[in-house]
Design a protein around this motif. Structure first.
Motif, PDB file in Angstrom:
ATOM      1  N   ASN A  69       0.828  -1.201   0.000  1.00 13.60           N
ATOM      2  CA  ASN A  69       0.000   0.000   0.000  1.00 13.60           C
ATOM      3  C   ASN A  69       0.869   1.260   0.000  1.00 13.60           C
ATOM      4  OD1 ASN A  69      -2.831   1.095   2.071  1.00 13.60           O
ATOM      5  ND2 ASN A  69      -2.350   1.548  -0.038  1.00 13.60           N
ATOM      6  N   GLY A  70       1.952   1.247   0.781  1.00 10.01           N
ATOM      7  CA  GLY A  70       2.864   2.386   0.805  1.00 10.01           C
ATOM      8  C   GLY A  70       3.502   2.628  -0.558  1.00 10.01           C
ATOM      9  N   LEU A  71       3.929   1.545  -1.210  1.00  6.89           N
ATOM     10  CA  LEU A  71       4.528   1.685  -2.543  1.00  6.89           C
ATOM     11  C   LEU A  71       3.504   2.156  -3.566  1.00  6.89           C
ATOM     12  CD1 LEU A  71       6.837  -1.476  -2.585  1.00  6.89           C
ATOM     13  CD2 LEU A  71       7.532   0.926  -2.354  1.00  6.89           C
ATOM     14  N   LEU A  72       2.276   1.655  -3.473  1.00  6.60           N
ATOM     15  CA  LEU A  72       1.218   2.129  -4.373  1.00  6.60           C
ATOM     16  C   LEU A  72       0.927   3.610  -4.134  1.00  6.60           C
ATOM     17  CD1 LEU A  72      -1.301  -0.861  -4.322  1.00  6.60           C
ATOM     18  CD2 LEU A  72       0.089  -0.086  -6.261  1.00  6.60           C
ATOM     19  N   MET A  73       0.956   4.005  -2.869  1.00 10.87           N
ATOM     20  CA  MET A  73       0.731   5.414  -2.540  1.00 10.87           C
ATOM     21  C   MET A  73       1.861   6.270  -3.112  1.00 10.87           C
ATOM     22  SD  MET A  73      -1.588   7.212  -0.895  1.00 10.87           S
ATOM     23  CE  MET A  73      -2.370   6.033   0.185  1.00 10.87           C
ATOM     24  N   MET A  74       3.084   5.788  -3.031  1.00 15.07           N
ATOM     25  CA  MET A  74       4.219   6.524  -3.597  1.00 15.07           C
ATOM     26  C   MET A  74       4.074   6.621  -5.118  1.00 15.07           C
ATOM     27  SD  MET A  74       5.816   7.359  -0.921  1.00 15.07           S
ATOM     28  CE  MET A  74       7.449   7.875  -1.334  1.00 15.07           C
ATOM     29  N   ARG A  75       3.600   5.548  -5.735  1.00 14.65           N
ATOM     30  CA  ARG A  75       3.395   5.563  -7.184  1.00 14.65           C
ATOM     31  C   ARG A  75       2.298   6.560  -7.557  1.00 14.65           C
ATOM     32  NH1 ARG A  75       1.401   0.823 -11.212  1.00 14.65           N
ATOM     33  NH2 ARG A  75       1.798   1.996 -13.110  1.00 14.65           N
ATOM     34  N   GLU A  76       1.227   6.550  -6.767  1.00 14.39           N
ATOM     35  CA  GLU A  76       0.113   7.475  -7.026  1.00 14.39           C
ATOM     36  C   GLU A  76       0.570   8.923  -6.973  1.00 14.39           C
ATOM     37  OE1 GLU A  76      -3.306   9.375  -4.274  1.00 14.39           O
ATOM     38  OE2 GLU A  76      -3.189   7.189  -4.184  1.00 14.39           O
ATOM     39  N   THR A  77       1.449   9.235  -6.046  1.00 15.95           N
ATOM     40  CA  THR A  77       1.864  10.624  -5.836  1.00 15.95           C
ATOM     41  C   THR A  77       3.163  10.966  -6.562  1.00 15.95           C
ATOM     42  OG1 THR A  77       3.004  10.020  -3.794  1.00 15.95           O
ATOM     43  CG2 THR A  77       0.712  10.738  -3.604  1.00 15.95           C
TER      44      THR A  77
END
Length: 141
Positions: free
Chosen positions: A118-126
């Protein structure tokens, strides 16, 4: 479904799960403790450490919740990555003390891994917002 919605749902689910689990350790530590995975639990005054574990979990969840509600999504990604160490630490503690391997992997490792993903997906999103160059302010003529 957009990446932002997926991330939001995952973080909200994590926050609720961690709040619930931490709250159980605060409200009824002796009945919740066996689900942690360790073979033996402290007795007497040592039981206070169970409540400390609950307070830690509630605090971790509240930090995630505040970042989610206030919209600090990039910081939320970083905090998810950092906070995953707490769950990986719980897994390591259970394994090092000859506790339940199923609980160590199925609860603690799974929770930590979901947090990392989830953290990596959040980093990708932003990523695009963080990488976008700032536009210079217009200069007076």
């Amino acid at each position: 479904m957009s990446l932002k919605k997926i991330n939001t749902v995952l973080v909200a689910a994590l926050v609720l799960f961690i709040l619930w689990f931490g709250g159980e350790f605060i409200l009824s530590p002796q009945t919740t403790a066996p689900g942690f995975g360790l073979p033996n639990w402290p007795s007497g005054d040592g039981g206070g450490f169970l409540i400390i574990k609950g307070i830690r979990d509630v605090t971790l969840a509240l930090v995630l919740g505040v970042l989610l509600v206030t919209g600090h999504r990039r910081a939320l990604g970083w905090v998810l990555l950092v906070e995953s160490f707490a769950a990986y630490g719980d897994m390591t503690t259970v394994l090092a003390h000859h506790g339940s391997v199923a609980t160590a992997l199925g609860v603690h490792c799974l929770t930590a891994t979901v947090m990392v993903v989830n953290g990596l997906l959040m980093m990708r999103e932003t990523r695009t917002a963080a990488a976008a160059p700032a536009t210079p302010a217009p200069q007076p003529a």
